[in-house]
Each structure stands twice: as structure tokens, then as C-alpha cells.
Design an enzyme around this catalytic site. Structure first.
Site, PDB file in Angstrom:
ATOM      1  N   ASP A  71       0.805  -1.230  -0.004  1.00 44.95           N
ATOM      2  CA  ASP A  71       0.085  -0.190  -0.014  1.00 44.95           C
ATOM      3  C   ASP A  71       0.802   1.282  -0.051  1.00 44.95           C
ATOM      4  O   ASP A  71       0.404   2.239   0.225  1.00 44.95           O
ATOM      5  CB  ASP A  71      -1.073  -0.120   1.188  1.00 44.95           C
ATOM      6  CG  ASP A  71      -2.129  -0.768   0.991  1.00 44.95           C
ATOM      7  OD1 ASP A  71      -2.066  -1.765   0.138  1.00 44.95           O
ATOM      8  OD2 ASP A  71      -2.892  -0.756   2.007  1.00 44.95           O
ATOM      9  N   CYS A 129      -4.349  -5.540  -3.944  1.00 48.74           N
ATOM     10  CA  CYS A 129      -3.383  -6.271  -3.638  1.00 48.74           C
ATOM     11  C   CYS A 129      -3.279  -7.863  -4.238  1.00 48.74           C
ATOM     12  O   CYS A 129      -2.242  -8.251  -5.097  1.00 48.74           O
ATOM     13  CB  CYS A 129      -3.323  -6.472  -2.057  1.00 48.74           C
ATOM     14  SG  CYS A 129      -3.291  -5.279  -0.992  1.00 48.74           S
ATOM     15  N   HIS A 166      -0.466 -12.709  -2.109  1.00 51.22           N
ATOM     16  CA  HIS A 166      -1.641 -12.510  -1.320  1.00 51.22           C
ATOM     17  C   HIS A 166      -2.201 -13.840  -0.502  1.00 51.22           C
ATOM     18  O   HIS A 166      -2.170 -14.728  -1.206  1.00 51.22           O
ATOM     19  CB  HIS A 166      -2.880 -12.077  -1.984  1.00 51.22           C
ATOM     20  CG  HIS A 166      -3.896 -11.349  -1.275  1.00 51.22           C
ATOM     21  ND1 HIS A 166      -3.857 -10.090  -0.640  1.00 51.22           N
ATOM     22  CD2 HIS A 166      -5.347 -11.702  -1.175  1.00 51.22           C
ATOM     23  CE1 HIS A 166      -5.011  -9.841  -0.061  1.00 51.22           C
ATOM     24  NE2 HIS A 166      -5.672 -10.730  -0.274  1.00 51.22           N
TER      25      HIS A 166
END
Length: 481
Positions: A34, A73, A129
Site C-alpha cells: 500500500d 493487492c 496475497h
């Protein structure tokens, strides 16, 4: 590596336009969750302090126009690690597990590719992820030979029993921030960085290594030690700029507004007058992450691997801090799609910036090129090794970012073109409108430019792959557009 060998490797890369190194180079692959362009080398927000990244920029190439393959993500990481775009795999959201998708489950991921060709691969922190499965949490550890386990916490107990603001729960992780009791040295990112730094003291039995390090902050929640908040006195913080009528010129063919208004998180933060506090918390988290990275940079510089290790440092997508009337990620504007990206090839064009347009999906073929490994024909991306050898060369083929099925953005470094599956379009000229306030899509003067971009949109868009029914939180971001 001696100075002479380092020099010869650099000359080899330049003379061969970056196609390969003469010897097996190590790879340090750093993902930061992020992180947007609010770092010193990119200048996205001059208030933010990132001294370690600033120093690292002096020994690397800052790719000033790097973009993610997807603006959330899961699909971004799945794309760059498999080398395949979302529209070719059906992996569009966080609930799509690449190991459960028919188009990706058998692909050789980037670390596997290196691991199967003589490299020792190791990792700690978030690279893939993660997904809940019947066998437990799948964090992608199957792709590596070795996984470092650290004992740090995400931040430990807060000094206050609750976060320092209303807990806004809209479409993802709670918007929370606060100072932790845990000192820097006891936090998870720091301990992961420390583990990575310690690996430079090892001998890998004569093998080159591929080490992947994931740094979680500035991902939510923004829980970091108090000293990082203290670096940004609240009365000195200037929040990101906001234009309240920003969506007025984004309309369908009938002139009807495409977006109803600011997103729910922005409205909640605005209602509690927390924009400045939230911006400050993000800044604090970025500086915390920078300190963790400093541990790794310093250790590598002092190690036996300093002059034969390629470093690729990247953020998985951008993040809004109020711009475009949004917080978080997702969407297809510049703030979500442009990412921090720095690459270091020892002895080759250190301390420069490049405006070449690249995509994170290009890392896979580029690393193969730089390390002299065979080409992987499954890769959608293209190697930018030539750009590394000549950072000032023209490199502006439009690159793609996706958010959900049939929602795409293309940019050539000047124009950003956005196409939604419902037929709505956007076009922005960054030479005159870097904040993307003025949508040119309905201006007939730009019809030719739009036509060129439309020809480069994906011709095939795979249907979404099965969602992981075991996920506690389902990703709803792709449904918003």
C-alpha cells in the site's frame, strides 16, 4: 566482487543493452504494501520523511513512471508473480486465489522460476496475497525453498485502549491508527527486515540467492511507535488536495453522472473531520517502513553480496489519501495505479531517474534477462533491461492496469485513458492536469488519441475465476465500478 569485476559486469550489461550478466547475480526482491508515491525519490508529498529510501536512490534507478497491473493487492501480486495480466487469468480480486484459478494454478511463479534454475529462494513477510484454505492459511510459501519465521507483532498494544478515531469499516480493513507500546525493534516489519539483513552473513553453498522481503506498513491499520507520529506535528500537516466537484465531468453517453459522489470511507472521515489525522498516520507509517528498509540496505552495503546483488523495490499499487474523493486503493486513476519502483544493478546507472513507462508485470522477464536465465514464454510483460542500460531512452508503449472484469486503464506517461465495462470513458493529459481534474474523453479534439488507446485494450477478458468461499472477508472493490 572486486571493483574490476563490478566494472566488467556493468560494462557487459550496457554493451549488451542489459540482456544478461556474465555471472549469476543474486536478487533482493522487496515488496511494500500500500505504498504510494509519498516518498522522497518520487516527490509525491514533500512533507514525508524517507531518509533511507532517499539514500538508496543514490545507488539505484528510480523508475518515475511505473504502474501496477491491478489496483488491489491480490490481483496485482498474482499478476506480477505469474507474469500474466488479470484479463488473461480471471484473477481480478483479493478473493481469487491464483492456485485455484485454471489459468494460473500451473504457472511457474517468479520465485519458482529462479528456484528451479539453480537459485536458493527464501522469503519473509508478505509477497503473495494470502488465502484461507482447508489446509490452513496459504501465504505462497510453497514457492520458496526457505521461509523465515519472526516473532514480531503488528505493533503490540496501543497506548490507548482504542484507536484514536472512529472506526470506519467500509469495504475493507478498518480505518484505524494509533501509537503502539511496542518499540521499533519488537514490531513485525522491523523483525522481518532484521531477518533479511542477517541472511547476508550466510553462505548459500555457492548458489546465488533470490530473497523476497515483504514490508506490511503502510497497510492498515496505521499502528506504529509514537516517535513516528511525533515527526509530524498535527498542526503542521497539510492533507492531500480535494476537489469536491471532481466527478462532475465523468458521465455516460446520456450525460448522466457515473459516480454518485465521494466514496463511503471519504464521507465517514470527512464527517468526523479526520482528514489531517489520517494523512498524518499514513506519513508516520511510511517513515516507519523506511526505517525498517534502512536495516536491510545497510546490511547489504556492508556484506559480501553488495556488488553482485540486483535489488528491485516496489509497491503493489497506489493509495488515495483523499484525492479523487477516495481513501484506500482500487479505481483506475493515477493515484491508485502509479507505484514506487526502484531498481539497482551494481555499477549500472546509479543515482538516476527514468521516465520510461513500465509495469510491475515487467519485473519477471527483466530479472530473467539480467540474470541470464532462459526466457519464459508465458510472460505477458516485457523486459526493460534495455531501459536500465539507457534510462533516458524513449520507452512509452502504453501499459495496462485493471480493476475488475473489463475495467481498464492505459497510460503512455502523458495521457491516462480509462475504459469501464459500462461504456464510460475518461482521458487526462498529465502535462497540464497531473491531478486528473479535467476529463477530456467527451472533447472531440481528443477523439484520435482515444481511438489509439482503444485499439490497445484487451481483446479477450477472461471471466472471473472462482472466489475463495473460505475467506472471512470478501473483496467487494471490483463491484464498485
Amino acid at each position: 566482487m572486486s571493483f574490476l569485476k563490478r566494472f566488467l559486469v556493468g560494462v557487459c550489461l550496457i554493451l549488451t543493452t542489459g540482456l544478461c550478466a556474465k555471472e549469476n547475480m543474486n536478487v533482493l526482491f522487496i515488496a511494500i504494501d500500500d505504498l504510494n508515491d509519498w516518498i522522497g525519490p518520487m516527490g509525491g508529498n514533500p512533507q514525508v520523511k524517507t531518509p533511507h529510501l532517499d539514500k538508496f536512490a543514490n545507488f539505484s534507478i528510480v523508475m518515475n513512471k511505473a504502474y501496477c497491473p491491478a489496483t488491489v493487492c491480490g490481483p496485482s501480486r498474482s499478476s506480477l508473480l505469474t507474469g500474466r495480466h488479470c484479463h488473461n487469468t480471471g484473477v481480478y480480486g483479493n478473493s481469487n486465489n491464483l492456485k485455484k484459478a485454471s489459468k494460473t494454478k500451473d504457472l511457474e511463479t517468479l520465485p519458482e522460476y529462479f528456484g528451479n534454475r539453480g537459485y536458493h529462494t527464501l522469503t519473509t513477510g508478505k509477497i503473495f496475497h494470502k488465502h484461507m484454505t482447508s489446509e490452513g492459511m496459504d501465504e505462497g510459501h510453497w514457492a520458496f525453498h526457505e521461509v523465515g519465521k519472526t516473532k514480531g507483532s503488528a505493533g503490540g498494544m496501543l497506548w490507548k485502549k482504542q484507536a484514536t478515531h472512529p472506526d470506519h469499516k467500509y469495504g475493507g480493513s478498518p480505518i484505524q491508527w494509533g501509537a503502539t507500546k511496542a518499540p521499533l525493534e519488537k514490531t513485525k516489519d522491523y523483525m522481518n527486515a532484521k531477518w533479511a539483513a542477517e541472511q547476508f552473513e550466510r553462505d548459500f553453498d555457492g548458489k546465488p540467492f533470490f530473497m523476497a522481503l515483504g514490508i506490511s506498513r503502510p497497510h492498515l491499520p496505521f499502528f506504529v511507535p509514537q516517535k513516528y507520529f511525533d515527526m509530524y506535528p498535527l498542526d503542521k500537516v497539510k492533507p492531500a488536495p480535494v476537489k469536491l466537484d471532481d466527478y462532475d465531468d465523468i458521465v455516460d453517453s446520456n450525460g448522466k453522472a457515473f459516480f454518485k459522489g465521494p466514496d463511503a470511507t471519504w464521507l465517514a472521515v470527512d464527517k468526523s473531520n479526520a482528514h489531517t489525522e489520517l494523512n498524518r498516520a499514513y506519513m508516520a507509517s511510511v517513515t516507519y517502513a523506511d526505517d525498517c528498509l534502512g536495516v536491510v540496505f545497510d546490511a547489504l552495503a556492508k556484506s559480501q553480496y553488495a556488488d553482485n546483488t540486483i535489488v528491485m523495490l516496489w509497491g503493489d499499487h497506489g493509495w488515495y489519501l483523499g484525492e479523487k474523493l477516495k481513501y484506500r486503493k482500487t479505481g483506475l486513476w493515477e493515484e491508485a495505479a502509479r507505484v514506487p519502483f526502484m531498481v539497482r544493478v551494481p555499477g549500472v546507472n546509479e543515482g538516476v531517474k527514468s521516465d520510461g513507462v513500465i509495469n510491475l508485470i515487467d519485473m519477471y522477464p527483466t530479472l530473467i534477462d539480467l540474470c541470464g536465465l532462459p526466457e519464459n514464454s508465458n510472460n505477458d510483460g516485457r523486459s526493460f533491461a534495455k531501459l536500465i542500460a539507457n534510462p533516458k531512452m524513449t520507452w512509452n508503449t502504453p501499459t495496462l492496469s485493471t480493476m475488475g472484469h473489463m475495467n481498464h486503464a492505459l497510460t503512455d506517461g502523458r495521457y491516462r485513458y480509462i475504459s469501464y465495462k459500462k461504456g464510460v470513458q475518461e482521458l487526462y493529459d498529465h502535462n497540464s492536469d497531473p491531478m486528473e481534474y479535467n476529463n477530456l474523453a467527451n472533447n472531440p479534439e481528443y477523439a484520435e488519441i482515444i481511438a489509439k488507446f482503444k485499439k490497445q485494450l484487451p481483446k479477450n477478458n477472461e471471466p472471473e475465476s472462482p472466489r475463495n468461499t473460505m475467506e472471512k472477508k470478501k473483496n467487494k472493490a471490483s463491484k464498485k465500478i
